[in-house]
Design a protein around this motif. Sequence first.
Motif, PDB file in Angstrom:
ATOM      1  N   ILE A 141       0.876  -1.167   0.000  1.00 59.22           N
ATOM      2  CA  ILE A 141       0.000   0.000   0.000  1.00 59.22           C
ATOM      3  C   ILE A 141       0.918   1.223   0.000  1.00 59.22           C
ATOM      4  O   ILE A 141       1.754   1.375   0.893  1.00 59.22           O
ATOM      5  CB  ILE A 141      -0.914   0.003   1.237  1.00 59.22           C
ATOM      6  CG1 ILE A 141      -1.787  -1.258   1.251  1.00 59.22           C
ATOM      7  CG2 ILE A 141      -1.773   1.262   1.277  1.00 59.22           C
ATOM      8  CD1 ILE A 141      -2.474  -1.519   2.578  1.00 59.22           C
ATOM      9  N   ASP A 142       0.780   2.063  -1.003  1.00 65.09           N
ATOM     10  CA  ASP A 142       1.667   3.227  -1.117  1.00 65.09           C
ATOM     11  C   ASP A 142       1.564   4.135   0.100  1.00 65.09           C
ATOM     12  O   ASP A 142       2.573   4.598   0.620  1.00 65.09           O
ATOM     13  CB  ASP A 142       1.354   4.026  -2.384  1.00 65.09           C
ATOM     14  CG  ASP A 142       1.628   3.228  -3.653  1.00 65.09           C
ATOM     15  OD1 ASP A 142       2.536   2.368  -3.636  1.00 65.09           O
ATOM     16  OD2 ASP A 142       0.925   3.458  -4.653  1.00 65.09           O
ATOM     17  N   GLU A 143       0.328   4.397   0.538  1.00 66.00           N
ATOM     18  CA  GLU A 143       0.145   5.288   1.680  1.00 66.00           C
ATOM     19  C   GLU A 143      -1.052   4.849   2.508  1.00 66.00           C
ATOM     20  O   GLU A 143      -2.130   4.620   1.973  1.00 66.00           O
ATOM     21  CB  GLU A 143      -0.055   6.726   1.197  1.00 66.00           C
ATOM     22  CG  GLU A 143      -0.171   7.732   2.321  1.00 66.00           C
ATOM     23  CD  GLU A 143      -0.318   9.148   1.811  1.00 66.00           C
ATOM     24  OE1 GLU A 143       0.720   9.762   1.496  1.00 66.00           O
ATOM     25  OE2 GLU A 143      -1.471   9.616   1.712  1.00 66.00           O
ATOM     26  N   LEU A 144      -0.839   4.731   3.809  1.00 70.10           N
ATOM     27  CA  LEU A 144      -1.895   4.404   4.760  1.00 70.10           C
ATOM     28  C   LEU A 144      -1.915   5.539   5.785  1.00 70.10           C
ATOM     29  O   LEU A 144      -0.908   5.778   6.454  1.00 70.10           O
ATOM     30  CB  LEU A 144      -1.627   3.064   5.442  1.00 70.10           C
ATOM     31  CG  LEU A 144      -2.739   2.492   6.311  1.00 70.10           C
ATOM     32  CD1 LEU A 144      -2.602   0.983   6.399  1.00 70.10           C
ATOM     33  CD2 LEU A 144      -2.809   3.086   7.677  1.00 70.10           C
ATOM     34  N   ALA A 145      -3.038   6.250   5.868  1.00 70.90           N
ATOM     35  CA  ALA A 145      -3.136   7.400   6.766  1.00 70.90           C
ATOM     36  C   ALA A 145      -4.340   7.257   7.683  1.00 70.90           C
ATOM     37  O   ALA A 145      -5.428   6.871   7.256  1.00 70.90           O
ATOM     38  CB  ALA A 145      -3.253   8.687   5.964  1.00 70.90           C
TER      39      ALA A 145
END
Length: 190
Positions: A141-145
Amino acid sequence: MATDDGMRLAYYIVLLVVIGGAMLFELSGRGGKALRQLVLWVVIFAGAAFAAELWMNDGLGGRQTITSEGRIEIPASRDGHFHLTARLNGTDVRFIVDTGASSIALGPADARRIGIDPDDLAYVGSAMTANGQVQTAPVTIDELAIGDIVDRNVRAWVIDGELDGSLLGMSYLRTFARVSFENDLLVLER
């Protein structure tokens, strides 16, 4: 304010206006009997919709809260699970926090929503679920926020099978300094 919150607020305002207006209309005795009954049925329907909305969203205030210090508080839902919403590659994904899961497990629908095509993956692993053994494919996952907490290049698995939703497992929970339960509240702190 998030779009969903704005829409929900608008819905509640319209609902309040409809119910308030109907009550004034009914109490003033204006209009024919049929019109007053129609208004009463609209109010009953609106009230039922409001109750259903509260039930589906675990009541007002039943969602996660995030403090500026990196503390996430997640209340237990009606089903006894802790549901957390995270933003994956710019898309909101609702997870069940699962301390019994070793890693992040994405259902095929959630994977597709964040830009991963489950049909193009190599299902080289397997996992045991409540429904039996399933095939899994590793993904990044490129980005998890979650609020201001942002992690990049997060490892996860896509489940090849019927996984309704996604699971947030221990591989991600271990990135927090503290994971604790306070009555019906799950607390994650960095």
